[in-house]
Design an enzyme around this catalytic site. Structure first.
Site, PDB file in Angstrom:
ATOM      1  N   HIS B  28     -36.942  16.495  22.719  1.00 49.30           N
ATOM      2  CA  HIS B  28     -36.672  15.733  23.954  1.00 49.30           C
ATOM      3  C   HIS B  28     -37.962  15.480  24.725  1.00 49.30           C
ATOM      4  CE1 HIS B  28     -32.097  16.616  24.252  1.00 49.30           C
ATOM      5  NE2 HIS B  28     -32.505  16.598  23.003  1.00 49.30           N
ATOM      6  N   GLU B 121     -25.776   6.931  25.741  1.00 46.21           N
ATOM      7  CA  GLU B 121     -25.608   5.887  26.767  1.00 46.21           C
ATOM      8  C   GLU B 121     -26.496   4.676  26.510  1.00 46.21           C
ATOM      9  OE1 GLU B 121     -26.324   7.530  30.608  1.00 46.21           O
ATOM     10  OE2 GLU B 121     -24.609   8.887  30.518  1.00 46.21           O
ATOM     11  N   TYR B 131     -29.506   8.129  37.038  1.00 44.29           N
ATOM     12  CA  TYR B 131     -28.581   7.896  35.926  1.00 44.29           C
ATOM     13  C   TYR B 131     -27.723   9.120  35.590  1.00 44.29           C
ATOM     14  CZ  TYR B 131     -30.331   3.286  35.877  1.00 44.29           C
ATOM     15  OH  TYR B 131     -30.602   2.002  36.284  1.00 44.29           O
ATOM     16  N   TYR B 142     -24.011  21.054  22.674  1.00 47.05           N
ATOM     17  CA  TYR B 142     -23.904  21.291  21.232  1.00 47.05           C
ATOM     18  C   TYR B 142     -23.152  22.591  20.953  1.00 47.05           C
ATOM     19  CZ  TYR B 142     -27.457  17.666  20.905  1.00 47.05           C
ATOM     20  OH  TYR B 142     -28.133  16.484  21.010  1.00 47.05           O
TER      21      TYR B 142
END
Lengths: 277, 250
Positions: B28, B121, B131, B142
């Protein structure tokens, strides 16, 4: 019974540790959501705690059973050959829980999957949950257990498996419906009502039957749950072969969920009859 | 880092931006970069997985889209320039793991990002907007744990489209060429998990979706258009391939 009590004590101790472990992550999450001024209500908190207990917990349960089996075996040997103290099992439970969480991060994803384990305090709480599991294990093996202990253990695990379906139908019924192949928005309003009403009642009822069976050890409760799921399996096959519906292999699960409590109920009945004689 | 390309060598290398998002996890991180029509630069910076809550704070670069000038300075019209304790480079926030970024000729910005288990998204990005991640999401963790029981909240943007279950979107282009008429004026999103390309087209106010290239049965990592207008797909894995899309006339 003397030998059987050990694996069943592991199953029960692991379940306690799961029950103590998953709320750590749930509360860490709830506290953060509240700090963001999000409208966290009692109901939404309950939703988080129960879902985490079931969905996160079922993964942890498998892991903790394995780690406890190894740790308590070693602790048992240490008790026999090194020194005998009742705190060996709790310490083994705490150490193995902390070690497992550490190894999971270092050797798998490199990420902290349990959000409650990110802080030092969270790590301490997880180890404490392992300690409590170890203590319960010691308590359970400290004297001979009866067959009722095994039935109650298996009945609790059975109810735990059904809990996920119950939660889905109570808290996220539309999502639960789509898991069963329904396109919810394409149903009429009456059909939506019937679907949510009947499916929710079906799973809640069987969950309660099994819980009542665990508490009362009355075989009728286990038979009731078993008959419902076995019937579902039978009618699934009838639907496939008589009415030409799509093949749905969920009937295997339905038969498992049906036969399992019937076996528990039959065992209780047999033992009661035997006791009479 | 900025640099000049001369004779296939990079020269005048200069670090123009360093994210204030120190992390020990190797995932990430951030993936995409693009120029806006005004010449400023957009960068995506992921939430760092273990630091997801930081995506809601404006004092770091976790889960943010960053806007800077080519020399690394901050444009004076950035949305948080005058907000105390907010990093002025931030353009939008509340993002997770951004994998696709498209800037249209008219300046509209479209982005897509991986959700957790469910909740990928497709967003229209506007300056200063939140957002929502991880305060609102359509996915779960997960591990199966609940991330948030909320999917909507005042002050937080809704995606134009979301995917449950996840498709794992990996890249995106807006195709407006002529070589592939059936794809014209569509967003093309490559996906790792669904192993296809999602053709997304706006019809009235809704975004339609069609699965294409699913016959490849490959995890698709990236998509691009060559200067001559031909489309290329990059598959993912040890035996990853660069595939050229050609039209066969029957």
């Amino acid at each position: 019974m003397k030998i059987a009590k050990y694996p069943f004590a592991v199953l029960v101790a692991a379940l306690l540790t799961v029950a103590l472990t998953t709320p750590i992550s749930s509360f860490a999450n709830i506290i953060w959501l509240s700090s963001m001024n999000l409208p966290v209500s009692f109901f939404s908190s309950l939703e988080i705690i129960l879902f985490d207990f079931q969905r996160l917990g079922i993964i942890l349960y498998g892991i903790i059973i394995i780690e406890f089996a190894i740790a308590f075996s070693l602790a048992g040997l240490a008790r026999k050959y090194v020194f005998d103290t009742k705190y060996l099992y709790p310490i083994a439970g705490a150490v193995i829980t902390g070690l497992t969480l550490f190894l999971l991060v270092e050797f798998t994803t490199q990420t902290e999957i349990l959000s409650g384990n990110r802080t030092l305090f969270g790590k301490f709480l997880h180890c404490f949950a392992g300690f409590a599991g170890g203590y319960l294990f010691y308590f359970l093996i400290s004297k001979d257990r009866e067959l009722s202990f095994i039935i109650r253990t298996l009945g609790t695990i059975y109810a735990y498996l059904i809990l996920g379906l119950v939660l889905n139908w109570i808290f996220t019924p539309i999502s639960a419906a789509s898991d069963f192949g329904f396109v919810f928005n394409e149903l009429s309003s009456s059909a939506q009502n019937a679907l949510l009403r009947d499916f929710s009642a079906f799973f809640v009822a069987t969950f309660l039957f099994s819980i009542f069976g665990v508490i009362t050890l009355n075989s009728a409760w286990f038979f009731s749950a078993g008959i419902v799921y076995t019937s579902a399996g039978i009618f699934n096959l009838i639907a496939i072969y008589t009415h030409g519906t799509d093949y749905n292999q969920i009937f295997i699960g339905e038969f498992f969920l049906g036969i399992f409590p019937i076996a528990l109920g039959a065992t209780i009945s047999y033992q009661k009859e035997k006791a009479k004689v | 880092m900025s640099a000049e390309l001369r004779n296939n060598s990079l020269i005048n290398k200069k670090v123009i931006f360093e994210a204030n998002a120190f992390r020990r996890v190797p995932i990430h991180l951030g993936a995409k970069i693009d120029f806006l029509p005004d010449g400023t630069l957009l960068l995506t910076s992921g939430d760092g997985f273990d630091y997801k809550e930081q995506a809601q704070s404006l004092n770091n670069h976790f889960g943010k889209i960053i806007r800077i000038n080519k020399d690394g300075s901050v444009p004076s019209d950035n949305p948080f320039v005058d907000i105390p304790n907010a990093l002025p480079e931030i353009f939008s926030y509340g993002h997770r793991n951004m994998q696709g970024l498209v800037v249209m000729e008219d300046g509209r910005i479209f982005e897509h990002e991986h959700g957790p288990r469910g909740g990928d998204e497709f967003n229209l990005i506007e300056p200063g907007k939140n957002y929502g991640w991880p305060a609102i999401t359509y996915g779960i963790d997960y591990s199966g744990a609940v991330i948030s029981p909320f999917t909507k909240m005042d002050g937080m943007e809704q995606p134009l489209k979301y995917w449950v279950p996840s498709i794992a979107p990996s890249d995106m282009i807006y195709y407006d060429g002529d070589l592939y008429p059936e794809l014209k004026n569509s967003f093309l999103v490559t996906a790792l998990k669904s192993r296809d390309v999602k053709k997304i087209k706006k019809i009235n106010s809704l975004f339609s979706e069609e699965s294409i290239f699913s016959n490849l049965k490959s995890r698709l990592r990236s998509i691009g258009i060559s200067p001559s207008g031909e489309m290329y797909l990059l598959t993912d894995g040890r035996k990853g391939k660069l595939l050229k899309v050609t039209i066969t006339k029957i």
